[in-house]
Design an enzyme around this catalytic site. Structure first.
Site, PDB file in Angstrom:
ATOM      1  N   ASN A   9      63.188 100.654  18.246  1.00  0.00           N
ATOM      2  CA  ASN A   9      63.227 101.865  17.425  1.00  0.00           C
ATOM      3  C   ASN A   9      61.878 102.542  17.618  1.00  0.00           C
ATOM      4  O   ASN A   9      60.875 102.115  17.049  1.00  0.00           O
ATOM      5  CB  ASN A   9      63.453 101.473  15.956  1.00  0.00           C
ATOM      6  CG  ASN A   9      63.340 102.656  15.021  1.00  0.00           C
ATOM      7  OD1 ASN A   9      63.354 103.809  15.450  1.00  0.00           O
ATOM      8  ND2 ASN A   9      63.231 102.377  13.725  1.00  0.00           N
ATOM      9  N   LYS A  11      60.871 105.346  16.691  1.00  0.00           N
ATOM     10  CA  LYS A  11      60.454 106.197  15.558  1.00  0.00           C
ATOM     11  C   LYS A  11      59.918 107.542  16.084  1.00  0.00           C
ATOM     12  O   LYS A  11      60.403 108.025  17.104  1.00  0.00           O
ATOM     13  CB  LYS A  11      59.443 105.472  14.664  1.00  0.00           C
ATOM     14  CG  LYS A  11      59.964 104.103  14.237  1.00  0.00           C
ATOM     15  CD  LYS A  11      59.157 103.465  13.143  1.00  0.00           C
ATOM     16  CE  LYS A  11      59.766 102.107  12.799  1.00  0.00           C
ATOM     17  NZ  LYS A  11      59.114 101.457  11.663  1.00  0.00           N
ATOM     18  N   HIS A  96      67.807 103.804   7.962  1.00  0.00           N
ATOM     19  CA  HIS A  96      66.486 103.181   8.055  1.00  0.00           C
ATOM     20  C   HIS A  96      65.709 103.466   6.764  1.00  0.00           C
ATOM     21  O   HIS A  96      65.820 104.549   6.198  1.00  0.00           O
ATOM     22  CB  HIS A  96      65.722 103.713   9.275  1.00  0.00           C
ATOM     23  CG  HIS A  96      64.508 102.905   9.571  1.00  0.00           C
ATOM     24  ND1 HIS A  96      63.342 103.057   8.856  1.00  0.00           N
ATOM     25  CD2 HIS A  96      64.288 101.894  10.450  1.00  0.00           C
ATOM     26  CE1 HIS A  96      62.458 102.174   9.304  1.00  0.00           C
ATOM     27  NE2 HIS A  96      63.006 101.465  10.274  1.00  0.00           N
ATOM     28  N   GLU A 168      66.160  94.765   7.130  1.00  0.00           N
ATOM     29  CA  GLU A 168      64.732  95.040   7.308  1.00  0.00           C
ATOM     30  C   GLU A 168      64.055  95.107   5.945  1.00  0.00           C
ATOM     31  O   GLU A 168      64.152  96.115   5.246  1.00  0.00           O
ATOM     32  CB  GLU A 168      64.540  96.394   8.011  1.00  0.00           C
ATOM     33  CG  GLU A 168      65.186  96.466   9.380  1.00  0.00           C
ATOM     34  CD  GLU A 168      64.533  97.537  10.234  1.00  0.00           C
ATOM     35  OE1 GLU A 168      64.069  97.205  11.326  1.00  0.00           O
ATOM     36  OE2 GLU A 168      64.459  98.705   9.796  1.00  0.00           O
ATOM     37  N   GLY A 174      56.155  97.409   9.821  1.00  0.00           N
ATOM     38  CA  GLY A 174      54.887  97.997  10.255  1.00  0.00           C
ATOM     39  C   GLY A 174      53.679  97.451   9.524  1.00  0.00           C
ATOM     40  O   GLY A 174      52.581  97.987   9.619  1.00  0.00           O
ATOM     41  N   GLY A 235      60.214  97.915  15.932  1.00  0.00           N
ATOM     42  CA  GLY A 235      59.481  99.176  15.898  1.00  0.00           C
ATOM     43  C   GLY A 235      58.283  99.122  16.825  1.00  0.00           C
ATOM     44  O   GLY A 235      58.389  99.318  18.034  1.00  0.00           O
ATOM     45  N   GLY A 236      57.122  98.813  16.260  1.00  0.00           N
ATOM     46  CA  GLY A 236      55.855  98.820  16.998  1.00  0.00           C
ATOM     47  C   GLY A 236      55.916  98.123  18.351  1.00  0.00           C
ATOM     48  O   GLY A 236      55.435  98.657  19.360  1.00  0.00           O
TER      49      GLY A 236
HETATM   50  P1  PGA Z   1      58.155  97.302  12.976  1.00  0.00           P
HETATM   51  O1  PGA Z   1      59.369  98.282  12.556  1.00  0.00           O
HETATM   52  O2  PGA Z   1      58.713  96.370  14.019  1.00  0.00           O
HETATM   53  O3  PGA Z   1      57.088  98.185  13.484  1.00  0.00           O
HETATM   54  O4  PGA Z   1      57.771  96.557  11.721  1.00  0.00           O
HETATM   55  C1  PGA Z   1      60.676  97.817  12.469  1.00  0.00           C
HETATM   56  C2  PGA Z   1      61.582  98.952  12.070  1.00  0.00           C
HETATM   57  O5  PGA Z   1      61.210  99.750  11.219  1.00  0.00           O
HETATM   58  O6  PGA Z   1      62.700  99.077  12.613  1.00  0.00           O
END
Ligand code: PGA
Length: 251
Positions: A9, A11, A96, A168, A174, A235-236
């Site tokens: 993702n 973002k 999300h 999640e 994050g 995400g990251g």
């Molecule tokens: P993250 O984000 O891996 O950066 O914690 C996950 C997400 O929001 O899908």
């Protein structure tokens, strides 16, 4: 048997050129490989059509990160499910926590989005999960149940079978804080029990439930080893091809 999936993702990251470079790099890294999971990248709307061309002939599948809750017409700035589908995307992330929190997407709005995604041949990756305060108050089960009942338990069993769920915990997104694999397993098993109660055991067993929230190569193996954790929404760590590949390799 349900599918294991690792989905990125992105973002609101990457210009079009940067996104094309990342997709190209990932395609190269995965060339000739047979990952033990489905690989999806979720990109901003503007990347979709171009990235769809880039990943042609690879194992990578494409997802949007959102779609409109209206079919078409005078909704300036919105992007419909039909438009997403026309880019070549196969999936659409919906619900999300960032959309719920910052853009005030309610259960009702998400219900419409899920219906429109399905009606246009997109598979929703539907996100649920509790806030930090809710976890501290022991309310996580209540919260995910309400999120499912509010937006997806209206679906027929046939339509529900097209959905991927992503649990999640908002406190883990994050933040570098990951749910322990036992915490993840506990709630994933609970989510599966809710699906079984609503749609029966077979549908429940066939539903892919991803974990998301600071999932990275170093903790993915442990998380994915749990019986009810069928992969991750990343995400990251999806923003760098080697990091993302490290998570894919956890399977
Ligand atoms: P993250 O984000 O891996 O950066 O914690 C996950 C997400 O929001 O899908």
């Amino acid at each position: 048997m349900r599918k294991n999936i690792v989905a990125g993702n992105w973002k609101m990251n990457k210009t079009l050129q940067e996104g094309v470079a990342l997709a190209t790099e990932l395609k190269e890294i995965l060339k000739g490989q047979k990952p033990n999971c489905e690989v999806i990248i979720g990109t901003p709307f503007i990347h979709l059509a171009t990235v769809a061309e880039v990943i042609k002939g690879s194992v990578i599948k494409l997802s949007a990160e959102n779609c409109a809750d209206k079919e078409s017409g005078a909704y300036t700035g919105e992007v419909s499910a039909a438009m997403v589908k026309s880019t070549g995307a196969e999936y659409c992330i919906l619900g999300h926590s960032e959309r719920r929190q910052y853009y005030h997407e309610t259960y009702e709005i998400l219900k419409e989005k899920v219906l429109l995604a399905l009606a246009n041949g997109l598979k929703p990756i539907f996100c649920i999960g509790e806030l930090k305060e809710e976890r501290e108050a022991g309310k996580q089960n209540e919260v995910v149940k309400a999120q499912l009942e509010g937006s997806v338990f209206n679906l027929s069993a046939e339509d529900f079978s097209k959905i991927v769920l992503a649990y999640e915990p908002v406190w883990a997104i994050g933040t570098g804080l990951t749910a322990t694999s036992d915490q993840a397993e506990e709630i994933h098993a609970y989510i599966r029990s809710l699906i079984a109660a609503k749609y029966g055991k077979e549908v429940a067993e066939n539903t892919t439930i991803l974990y998301g929230g600071s999932c990275k190569a170093s903790n993915a193996k442990e998380l994915f080893s749990k019986p009810d954790v069928d992969g991750g929404l990343i995400g990251g760590a999806s923003l760098k091809a080697p990091d993302f590949k490290g998570i894919i390799d956890a399977f």
